[in-house]
Design an enzyme around this catalytic site. Structure first.
Site, PDB file in Angstrom:
ATOM      1  N   GLU A 172     -68.308  37.941  62.883  1.00 25.37           N
ATOM      2  CA  GLU A 172     -67.274  36.959  62.585  1.00 25.37           C
ATOM      3  C   GLU A 172     -67.703  35.906  61.568  1.00 25.37           C
ATOM      4  O   GLU A 172     -66.889  35.451  60.766  1.00 25.37           O
ATOM      5  CB  GLU A 172     -66.815  36.280  63.878  1.00 25.37           C
ATOM      6  CG  GLU A 172     -66.234  37.232  64.917  1.00 25.37           C
ATOM      7  CD  GLU A 172     -64.979  37.957  64.431  1.00 25.37           C
ATOM      8  OE1 GLU A 172     -64.446  37.610  63.355  1.00 25.37           O
ATOM      9  OE2 GLU A 172     -64.531  38.876  65.134  1.00 25.37           O
ATOM     10  N   HIS A 230     -63.872  42.475  57.530  1.00 20.84           N
ATOM     11  CA  HIS A 230     -64.398  43.158  58.718  1.00 20.84           C
ATOM     12  C   HIS A 230     -64.567  44.659  58.508  1.00 20.84           C
ATOM     13  O   HIS A 230     -65.361  45.289  59.222  1.00 20.84           O
ATOM     14  CB  HIS A 230     -63.453  42.946  59.903  1.00 20.84           C
ATOM     15  CG  HIS A 230     -63.811  41.787  60.760  1.00 20.84           C
ATOM     16  ND1 HIS A 230     -65.084  41.556  61.220  1.00 20.84           N
ATOM     17  CD2 HIS A 230     -63.037  40.794  61.278  1.00 20.84           C
ATOM     18  CE1 HIS A 230     -65.080  40.466  61.981  1.00 20.84           C
ATOM     19  NE2 HIS A 230     -63.862  39.982  62.020  1.00 20.84           N
ATOM     20  N   ALA A 255     -54.971  38.634  64.647  1.00 22.94           N
ATOM     21  CA  ALA A 255     -55.144  39.964  64.055  1.00 22.94           C
ATOM     22  C   ALA A 255     -56.345  40.626  64.717  1.00 22.94           C
ATOM     23  O   ALA A 255     -57.153  39.979  65.372  1.00 22.94           O
ATOM     24  CB  ALA A 255     -55.349  39.871  62.546  1.00 22.94           C
ATOM     25  N   MET A 256     -56.448  41.943  64.532  1.00 22.87           N
ATOM     26  CA  MET A 256     -57.563  42.717  65.084  1.00 22.87           C
ATOM     27  C   MET A 256     -57.974  43.755  64.068  1.00 22.87           C
ATOM     28  O   MET A 256     -57.138  44.517  63.569  1.00 22.87           O
ATOM     29  CB  MET A 256     -57.149  43.369  66.406  1.00 22.87           C
ATOM     30  CG  MET A 256     -58.188  44.287  67.006  1.00 22.87           C
ATOM     31  SD  MET A 256     -59.721  43.415  67.352  1.00 22.87           S
ATOM     32  CE  MET A 256     -60.881  44.766  67.207  1.00 22.87           C
ATOM     33  N   GLU A 257     -59.283  43.825  63.765  1.00 24.20           N
ATOM     34  CA  GLU A 257     -59.791  44.587  62.630  1.00 24.20           C
ATOM     35  C   GLU A 257     -60.005  46.062  62.904  1.00 24.20           C
ATOM     36  O   GLU A 257     -60.897  46.681  62.295  1.00 24.20           O
ATOM     37  CB  GLU A 257     -61.104  43.972  62.154  1.00 24.20           C
ATOM     38  CG  GLU A 257     -62.293  44.106  63.105  1.00 24.20           C
ATOM     39  CD  GLU A 257     -62.472  42.960  64.075  1.00 24.20           C
ATOM     40  OE1 GLU A 257     -63.557  42.800  64.640  1.00 24.20           O
ATOM     41  OE2 GLU A 257     -61.486  42.214  64.292  1.00 24.20           O
ATOM     42  N   ASN A 258     -59.231  46.697  63.787  1.00 31.11           N
ATOM     43  CA  ASN A 258     -59.409  48.123  64.070  1.00 31.11           C
ATOM     44  C   ASN A 258     -59.633  48.900  62.776  1.00 31.11           C
ATOM     45  O   ASN A 258     -58.933  48.693  61.783  1.00 31.11           O
ATOM     46  CB  ASN A 258     -58.162  48.690  64.757  1.00 31.11           C
ATOM     47  CG  ASN A 258     -57.643  47.782  65.841  1.00 31.11           C
ATOM     48  OD1 ASN A 258     -58.313  47.494  66.815  1.00 31.11           O
ATOM     49  ND2 ASN A 258     -56.411  47.306  65.652  1.00 31.11           N
ATOM     50  N   HIS A 261     -59.753  38.022  56.001  1.00 29.92           N
ATOM     51  CA  HIS A 261     -60.727  38.080  57.089  1.00 29.92           C
ATOM     52  C   HIS A 261     -60.810  39.497  57.656  1.00 29.92           C
ATOM     53  O   HIS A 261     -61.912  40.034  57.859  1.00 29.92           O
ATOM     54  CB  HIS A 261     -60.330  37.093  58.189  1.00 29.92           C
ATOM     55  CG  HIS A 261     -61.307  37.003  59.312  1.00 29.92           C
ATOM     56  ND1 HIS A 261     -62.340  36.100  59.340  1.00 29.92           N
ATOM     57  CD2 HIS A 261     -61.421  37.719  60.459  1.00 29.92           C
ATOM     58  CE1 HIS A 261     -63.051  36.256  60.445  1.00 29.92           C
ATOM     59  NE2 HIS A 261     -62.505  37.236  61.153  1.00 29.92           N
ATOM     60  N   GLU A 262     -59.683  40.103  57.910  1.00 36.27           N
ATOM     61  CA  GLU A 262     -59.693  41.432  58.522  1.00 36.27           C
ATOM     62  C   GLU A 262     -60.191  42.498  57.555  1.00 36.27           C
ATOM     63  O   GLU A 262     -60.831  43.470  57.969  1.00 36.27           O
ATOM     64  CB  GLU A 262     -58.289  41.783  59.036  1.00 36.27           C
ATOM     65  CG  GLU A 262     -57.699  40.776  60.017  1.00 36.27           C
ATOM     66  CD  GLU A 262     -58.646  40.408  61.150  1.00 36.27           C
ATOM     67  OE1 GLU A 262     -59.394  41.297  61.622  1.00 36.27           O
ATOM     68  OE2 GLU A 262     -58.648  39.238  61.559  1.00 36.27           O
TER      69      GLU A 262
END
Length: 994
Positions: free
Chosen positions: A478, A459, A421-424, A455-456
């Site tokens: 992180e 963020h 995943a990516m927290e954009n 987690h995301e």
């Protein structure tokens, strides 16, 4: 009883708390010394070590133009201090649980020192905020750091002219304020064009503007409406515009860049993805993945995390698609060409380039206070993620008392995605397997989804609202996000029983951090190249960072992670406020405490020796070394917790206990990041206590003892006979945490033996065979019991225990005969499929099921089963398909390789495959990235011979700039040497006992 808390400090008298090996301060370079200011235009953003940050407290003020950041965050000013229990995560298994018997409470002195420790993280974060230069701020860059380069020597641009900059990091002379981005992707030609209008301010007089650009072609450039020439230096992914006269401080200017590029095929930048819809037709889409240092592949930009700005995004699309970006859509315009242009609201807060995101796809969504997007065929699999994200968002808003700052939050499942995943900001992207799950899926499958979502979402505060200044302090993003991932889930979703997962995560971090190739959580050395930045994304950054926060937070009873320090305060104001609250007993000690855990790699080994009622604790660096020598003078301030069988005396600075105390167990609940050696007598008393009454210690304490004794065996401090002596108690063990840790440790041993064709099974059948055979194969609701059952049965079936393979075969036959309507319990699917995959007929039927199943969690388990085959032809076929990215997506290749490496036949094929296809592999996955780290580790970690050591060393040495300098390569070589030493030391004993 409450566990006692005691501190091992390097400065204490030796007759009280003895440090047997090291008395000096840690050998850390002090970057505060010998620095000389540069001329303003030569200033670059250099990473600071945490030690330098602390030593600089109060010496400099912020720039006058720095904003008041109350609206952005009060958050990494969060301290570990008292708060109303209304927000207390009472379900957390780390809220100072009581051991079996009652004990006297810690002394007042211990409580005060405990509070002092808990302030550590807040102090470090606040120091980062208020550094001169680029710190944890909303606006980004303020004042530059300074160092003196050598005589300037400029490289040549692509056109042969001198490039006007000679540093990997950008100069401080220009600061972006706003980006106006227009993009037109073509999903037929897989290309896109764009225009970036960058509004900026001049921070120092300069004759140049330098920014980032990679794999894009600048077709036109104008500065203040006048066309200018752009120079490019590809090795550093930089472009520049030079001017005959200085741009003056305070000047506001605009640089406009028109450009064209191909959509990336390597999962980073602006890349293309595809999937097959329910009719079998191929559908295409375009998405972004920008972390780290990949936004420059989508638009020219100042691509460093401290260069924050606002963004306005426009995307042109065909009518059959939708577009998404960080902000809500503001309007849609029909163009003369028939295409549609979607314009999104400008971001209301500044953000780093790596958090920008946009997507063009044919997706559908479900919506509540958040939205979850997926391909239309999988809309029914989005509801669990929607429920989880909705609940967690409300919890985090309330707990932090800082509302999520945007008007929308989208979670998007991408068919092809490099990261989990990516927290954009406002547009979080996920792999489908990390977001989509059926409502009837097992709790273990839902646990995985909840972990990634939590987690995301964390963020959105830690990382997005406030951001580390540079990648060397990535753990502040992180580590905090990982900690809050577990804390929020243990509070809001106690049924997921994540305490055992968090414990196993800490053990994993220690395994990596025990190697000489590890690194501090806060890296003071240069982290500049894309490869070095990518390698920061590892278990030290994530899991060790979170472990340190847990250790600090659990030092003091009834204290939770909150209270707010407003970012408009100076650092001196913060100290004054905390001192007035009687939180800090010694202001000057915070930096000493901080650097012992954040600036040095590794962790301590605490050795216990006892004479009557006096206990002496000594510390040293726990370092696995092939030459059995310690090469570090590291010391730590250690908050040691302990319990014993009789608490007749309160703890004191000399750590006295009653003579009648039979046993002493340190590191209660394993919340401390250290390993304990009790000596022969101490281990014997603990083993006797467990054999007498297994409930003498909590399950996490029993797991801690198992983990510690295996680690000490690997270090050479205890014999394997002592390991077996402790495990004798396990025939009466029924709890998940200690049993899964024992099985994990034994599995590692058996895999090493298997690769030497030395596999012996009598011991494991004797200790665990009855428990394995007694497992039920029906539905199980408890997540903890599912974890234990799957661990037991996967080991039993992988080692060929007949009862296990018969049961698995029967379940698989029921599943296939019912046309897959007779469901296999989710936690048993992987073991059942893996047994089936060992026959030719079963493997073929699984391959057919893999092609047609729409359940992502089930699909991944089938793939793992297919990869577990020992048939050479099947192994070669899967590896080839994974690399090509056809039937098996390339994003799954690391999983395939990891699974195959566990098998006897697979591990040799996989190593040859990686060597032969290295160039193609690094085209798919960036050098240093987590997938590359995983591939290197899994293919080499079970080698234990000199021949393999030389082969691995020779191969990676030949790579040169294609990966020879990666930290993961050093870790691989170190692991092989340690395996070789361990086998030489223990194989004769294992042949007898196993």
């Amino acid at each position: 009883m409450e566990p006692h808390t005691h501190f091992i400090e390097p400065s204490l008298p030796r007759n009280m708390i003895e440090n047997s090996m090291f008395e000096e301060e840690p050998d850390v370079v002090d970057l505060a010394k010998d620095s000389t200011a540069l001329e303003p235009d030569e200033v670059v953003y250099e990473p600071h070590s945490s030690r330098l940050l602390v030593r600089g407290l109060g010496e400099n003020d912020l720039d006058d133009e720095e904003e008041d950041y109350e609206s952005s965050a009060r958050l990494l000013g969060m301290s570990f201090m008292n708060r109303s229990s209304t927000h207390s995560p009472s379900s957390s298994s780390y809220n100072r649980q009581s051991p079996p018997r009652s004990c006297s409470c810690p002394s007042a002195r211990m409580l005060v020192v405990g509070v002092f420790i808990l302030v550590l993280v807040a102090s470090m974060a606040m120091v980062l905020y208020f550094l001169p230069g680029c710190t944890f701020t909303k606006a980004g860059c303020g004042k530059a750091n300074s160092s003196t380069p050598m005589e300037p020597s400029y490289p040549n641009s692509t056109n042969g002219e001198l490039f006007p900059w000679n540093e990997l990091r950008l100069p401080a002379s220009v600061r972006p304020v706003n980006y106006d981005l227009s993009l037109t992707p073509n999903l037929t030609s897989m290309t896109f064009t764009g225009r970036a209008v960058i509004n900026m301010t001049i921070q120092h007089d300069t004759k140049r503007i330098v920014l980032h650009s990679s794999d894009i072609v600048i077709t036109k450039a104008t500065f203040q409406s006048v066309e200018v020439k752009v120079l490019e230096y590809k090795p550093w992914q930089q472009i520049a515009v030079s001017f005959p006269e200085d741009l003056k401080v305070g000047q506001v200017c605009v640089l406009t860049l028109d450009y064209a590029a191909n959509l990336s095929h390597t999962y980073d930048g602006f890349y293309n993805s595809s999937y097959n819809d329910k009719t079998g037709a191929k559908r295409v889409l375009a998405a972004t993945h920008f972390k780290p240092q990949a936004a420059r592949k989508a638009f020219p930009c100042f691509d460093e995390p401290a260069f924050k700005a606002t963004f306005l995004v426009r995307i042109t699309r065909e009518p059959g698609y939708i577009t998404l970006s960080n902000m809500p859509q503001a309007k849609t315009t029909t163009l003369p060409s028939g295409l549609l242009e979607d314009e999104f609201e400008q971001t209301g807060v500044n953000m780093s380039t790596y958090l920008v995101a946009f997507i063009v796809a044919n997706f559908t969504s479900v919506t509540r206070n958040v939205s979850v997007y997926s391909v239309p065929e999988k809309k029914e699999h989005t509801h669990y993620a929607l429920d989880t994200a909705s609940k967690l968002l409300l919890y985090l808003n309330t707990f932090f008392d800082i509302d999520y700052p945007l008007r929308k939050l989208d979670l998007v499942a991408i068919p092809d995605c490099l990261a989990g995943a990516m927290e954009n900001r406002g547009l979080i992207t996920f792999r489908e397997t990390s977001l989509l799950v059926g409502n009837q899926s097992s709790p273990l499958d839902k646990q995985l989804i909840a972990n990634v979502v939590a987690h995301e979402l964390a963020h959105q505060w830690f990382g997005n609202l406030v951001t580390m200044r540079w990648w060397n302090d990535l753990w502040l993003n992180e580590g905090f996000a990982t900690y809050w991932q577990y804390t929020s889930l243990m509070t809001e979703f106690p049924q997921l029983d994540l305490g055992n997962v968090f414990l196993g995560m800490r053990f994993k971090a220690m395994a990596k951090d025990s190697l000489n190739s590890s690194h501090p959580v806060s890296v003071s050395s240069q982290v500049t190249t894309p490869e070095q930045v990518s390698e920061m994304f590892d278990s030290v950054t994530y899991e060790k960072g979170a472990s340190l926060l847990l250790m600090l937070n659990t030092t003091l009873p009834d204290v939770i992670l909150v209270n707010y320090l407003y970012l408009s305060l100076t650092i001196d104001d913060c100290w004054f406020w905390m001192l007035q609250a009687q939180v800090l007993p010694q202001q000057e000690s915070v930096s000493d405490m901080m650097r012992t855990w954040t600036l040095q790699k590794g962790f301590p080994l605490v050795t216990v020796s006892r004479k009557g009622g006096q206990v002496t604790l000594t510390q040293e660096h726990f370092l696995l070394s092939a030459d059995n020598a310690t090469h570090s003078s590291s010391v730590w301030h250690i908050p040691v917790t302990y319990v014993n069988d009789s608490c007749s005396s309160a703890p004191s600075s000399t750590l006295n206990v009653s003579d009648s105390v039979k046993w002493l167990k340190l590191n209660y609940m394993n919340t401390g990041f250290y390993i304990v050696h009790y000596g022969d007598e101490g281990w014997a008393t603990l083993i006797d206590a467990l054999k007498t009454d297994i409930n003498t210690l909590t399950p996490h304490d029993r797991a801690s003892l198992i983990h510690n004794i295996f680690a000490l065996s690997r270090l050479g401090r205890v014999s394997f006979r002592q390991v077996f002596s402790l495990l004798d108690y396990a025939t009466n063990e029924t709890e998940t945490a200690p049993l899964t840790e024992a099985l994990s440790q034994l599995s590692s041993v058996y895999r090493l033996l298997d690769k030497r064709q030395e596999q012996r099974l009598a011991y494991i059948w004797g200790r665990f065979g009855q428990l394995m055979d007694s497992q039920d194969w029906g539905e199980e609701e408890s997540v903890s019991r599912q974890e234990l059952r799957s661990a037991l049965l996967e080991m039993a079936c992988s080692l060929g225990r007949q009862n296990c393979t018969d049961q698995a075969t029967a379940l698989y036959d029921q599943w296939t005969n019912s046309n897959q309507t007779k469901q296999i319990p989710g936690d048993l699917q992987r073991v059942v499929f893996s047994v089936a995959a060992q026959s030719d007929l079963g493997w073929l039927s699984l391959m057919e099921a893999y092609s047609f199943t729409t359940y992502d969690s089930e699909k991944r388990k089938i793939l793992q089963a297919l990869a577990s085959t020992q048939d050479p032809q099947s192994i070669v076929w899967i590896l080839s398909e994974g690399l090509e990215g056809g039937i098996i997506q390339t994003q799954e290749l690391p999983l395939v390789i990891s699974t195959m490496s566990d098998g006897f036949a697979g591990h040799l094929f996989v190593w040859d495959f990686v060597k032969e296809n290295w160039d193609r592999i690094i085209e798919k996955f960036p050098v240093g990235s987590y997938p590359i780290q995983s591939i290197i580790k899994s293919t080499t970690s079970q080698f234990s011979t000199q021949t393999h050591l030389e082969e691995v060393q020779g191969f990676f040495s030949s790579l040169k700039e294609q990966g020879s300098q990666m930290r993961s390569v050093q870790e691989a070589l170190e692991t092989i040497r340690l395996n070789q030493l361990w086998m030489d030391r223990n194989l004769p004993t294992l042949r007898i006992w196993l």
